[in-house]
Design an enzyme around this catalytic site. Structure first.
Site: not given
Ligand SMILES: [Zn+2]
Length: 287
Positions: A58, A277, A2-3
């Site tokens: 977040k 990434r 989740p961002e």
């Protein structure tokens, strides 16, 4: 994972459901999350009224009527589910990532209200619940974070000042939560594509125009995703591939070997890695 936009959706769902509701009971079946859930967690929360639900980066922040704050971080795979005690609705997830239904395993924390239960599910257990007992401590906790990408504090002046002499590449800068809060890997890719900046570029080499673009598109991309999430959650029940719909809004992420979406650009999107990434770039328009 989740961002920020996903966490914002969860926050809004919680705001609709649990604001001004009293916590009846808490049942913890596994305390070993990223940080161990503190011993007196249940006794500090049971019987308390939730007076507000907010978010920073977040983190979801529940304000309680005993002046405690409960921080919730969903980590890599945490989801919150709402189970109505009377209506057995199929869809339980308060957001649109991972399982739509309450999974059978990995339900670690249950927060019971009079008519429903909020259940925390987390297979990888990188998420956590943390209590802070004053506003001062809350403020201190978030002091180390940079401004949120969507806030007016993340502006030209701020970025320019922080980028003087900065040799780090721009992509890693965007992912550094001490510099700016709430930008994850997917969004960093999208922001840099729209700003026409190559992710490998040293931060100090950004032109004024590029910095202006960066501030603008950071806000735009995150706000768009929040809006998109907000509308996709309504369709959540009708569609099979929720993540597919979500990905449709991406212009560069996960588009390896596909043509650049910009008119008049003949480039193809390439995939490379920066600090392990995935980075997606159109070399023609991202200089
Ligand atoms: Zn291009």
């Amino acid at each position: 994972m989740p961002e920020l936009p996903e966490v914002e959706i969860v926050k809004r769902s919680l705001n609709n459901k649990i604001k001004y509701k009293k916590i009846k009971k808490i049942i913890i079946t596994n305390r070993n999350l990223r940080f161990k859930v503190q011993k007196d967690f249940e006794s500090l929360l049971e019987g308390r009224l939730i007076t507000n639900i907010s978010r920073f980066s977040k983190y979801i922040i529940l304000s309680l009527d005993n002046h405690y704050y409960c921080l919730i971080h969903l980590g890599m795979s945490g989801t919150l589910h709402l189970i109505d005690h009377k209506k057995k609705e199929k869809i339980t997830n308060l957001s649109f990532y991972h399982s739509k239904f309450l999974p059978k395993k990995h339900n670690h924390i249950k927060i019971k209200f009079s008519n429903f239960t909020i259940t925390y599910n987390d297979p990888r257990r990188f998420g956590f619940f943390k209590l802070l007992n004053s506003k001062k401590k809350l403020k201190k906790y978030f002091q180390r974070f940079g401004p949120e990408a969507t806030s007016s504090k993340f502006n030209f002046k701020f970025i320019k000042h922080r980028f003087l002499n900065k040799k780090k590449n721009i992509k890693n800068c965007l992912l550094d939560q001490n510099f700016v809060s709430g930008i994850g890997n997917i969004y960093a890719n999208e922001i840099l594509f729209r700003s026409k900046i190559n992710p490998f570029k040293e931060a100090k080499k950004l032109t004024n125009k590029e910095i202006i673009q960066l501030a603008k598109y950071s806000k735009l991309v995150l706000n768009l995703s929040i809006r998109f999430g907000g509308s996709s959650i309504k369709d959540f029940k009708n569609i099979k591939g929720v993540s597919g719909l979500f990905q449709n809004s991406f212009k560069v992420y996960n588009r390896e070997n596909k043509n650049c979406v910009r008119k008049n650009c003949k480039g193809k999107i390439i995939r490379t890695f920066i600090s392990n990434r995935s980075s997606f770039i159109c070399k023609f328009c991202q200089k």
